[in-house]
Scaffold this motif. Structure first.
Motif, mmCIF file in Angstrom:
data_model
loop_
_atom_site.group_PDB
_atom_site.id
_atom_site.type_symbol
_atom_site.label_atom_id
_atom_site.label_comp_id
_atom_site.label_asym_id
_atom_site.label_seq_id
_atom_site.Cartn_x
_atom_site.Cartn_y
_atom_site.Cartn_z
ATOM 1 N N GLU A 6 14.764 -17.986 74.659
ATOM 2 C CA GLU A 6 15.925 -17.374 74.027
ATOM 3 C C GLU A 6 17.179 -17.634 74.858
ATOM 4 O OE1 GLU A 6 12.290 -14.670 73.278
ATOM 5 O OE2 GLU A 6 13.226 -15.552 75.048
ATOM 6 N N SER A 7 18.315 -17.712 74.162
ATOM 7 C CA SER A 7 19.599 -17.919 74.843
ATOM 8 C C SER A 7 20.726 -17.394 73.984
ATOM 9 C CB SER A 7 19.809 -19.406 75.140
ATOM 10 O OG SER A 7 19.888 -20.150 73.932
ATOM 11 N N GLY A 8 21.916 -17.340 74.568
ATOM 12 C CA GLY A 8 23.100 -16.975 73.808
ATOM 13 C C GLY A 8 23.616 -15.568 74.035
ATOM 14 N N GLY A 9 22.904 -14.784 74.816
ATOM 15 C CA GLY A 9 23.364 -13.431 75.080
ATOM 16 C C GLY A 9 24.556 -13.407 76.018
ATOM 17 N N GLY A 10 25.090 -12.211 76.230
ATOM 18 C CA GLY A 10 26.227 -12.076 77.136
ATOM 19 C C GLY A 10 26.877 -10.727 76.992
ATOM 20 N N LEU A 11 28.024 -10.601 77.624
ATOM 21 C CA LEU A 11 28.825 -9.378 77.565
ATOM 22 C C LEU A 11 29.929 -9.567 76.539
ATOM 23 C CD1 LEU A 11 29.740 -6.607 78.653
ATOM 24 C CD2 LEU A 11 31.022 -7.856 80.414
ATOM 25 N N VAL A 12 30.036 -8.644 75.608
ATOM 26 C CA VAL A 12 31.039 -8.754 74.552
ATOM 27 C C VAL A 12 31.610 -7.377 74.267
ATOM 28 C CG1 VAL A 12 29.324 -8.501 72.715
ATOM 29 C CG2 VAL A 12 31.458 -9.696 72.246
ATOM 30 N N GLN A 13 32.856 -7.331 73.851
ATOM 31 C CA GLN A 13 33.490 -6.061 73.513
ATOM 32 C C GLN A 13 33.040 -5.591 72.130
ATOM 33 O OE1 GLN A 13 37.724 -6.589 73.869
ATOM 34 N NE2 GLN A 13 37.682 -6.327 76.082
ATOM 35 N N PRO A 14 33.102 -4.300 71.881
ATOM 36 C CA PRO A 14 32.783 -3.805 70.534
ATOM 37 C C PRO A 14 33.621 -4.523 69.487
ATOM 38 C CG PRO A 14 32.955 -1.988 72.066
ATOM 39 C CD PRO A 14 33.398 -3.206 72.822
ATOM 40 N N GLY A 15 32.959 -4.883 68.400
ATOM 41 C CA GLY A 15 33.620 -5.636 67.350
ATOM 42 C C GLY A 15 33.495 -7.134 67.510
ATOM 43 N N GLY A 16 33.003 -7.579 68.643
ATOM 44 C CA GLY A 16 32.863 -9.003 68.900
ATOM 45 C C GLY A 16 31.618 -9.604 68.268
ATOM 46 N N SER A 17 31.427 -10.898 68.537
ATOM 47 C CA SER A 17 30.305 -11.642 67.945
ATOM 48 C C SER A 17 29.560 -12.440 69.002
ATOM 49 C CB SER A 17 30.821 -12.609 66.880
ATOM 50 O OG SER A 17 31.449 -11.920 65.825
ATOM 51 N N LEU A 18 28.288 -12.653 68.731
ATOM 52 C CA LEU A 18 27.454 -13.543 69.533
ATOM 53 C C LEU A 18 26.474 -14.247 68.604
ATOM 54 C CD1 LEU A 18 26.455 -11.386 72.653
ATOM 55 C CD2 LEU A 18 27.905 -13.418 72.667
#
Length: 119
Positions: A6-18
């Protein structure tokens, strides 16, 4: 049996996308329903979304309308497009197949990818 990656995770602000990706075993991917699961600290693992070999999809109520699961049969890759992310989506995300025998399901877990939604 090769484990999924698995890949593609991270830190994102509310309302963001991944967009998450999972490269799976050819034998499992091509003939089985595939799914994304997630597990937050102190909570049980839960099924987020699934997709059949024919493209039929199902989603947990908590992610309906925000997440989209898809599969690339050429690359044996499972995707999860996550939009309008919320803090409660914070978890480690994994892919697996809910339609394989239970012994294989129990052993076919990758390292996962961490998603953190925070301002």
């Amino acid at each position: 049996q090769e484990q999924p990656v698995e890949s593609g995770g991270g830190l994102v602000q509310p309302g963001g996308s991944l967009r998450l990706s999972c490269v799976a075993s050819n034998t499992i991917f091509r003939t089985n329903t595939m799914a994304w699961y997630r597990q937050a600290p102190g909570k049980e693992r839960e099924l987020v979304a699934s997709i059949t070999t024919g493209g039929g999809t199902n989603y947990a109520d908590s992610v309906k309308g925000r997440f989209t699961i898809s599969r690339d049969v050429v690359k044996n890759t499972l995707h999860l497009q996550m939009n309008n992310l919320k803090p409660e989506d914070t978890a480690a995300y994994y892919c697996n197949s809910p339609s394989v025998p239970s012994w294989l399901f129990a052993n076919y877990w990758g390292q996962g990818t961490q998603v953190t939604v925070s301002s």
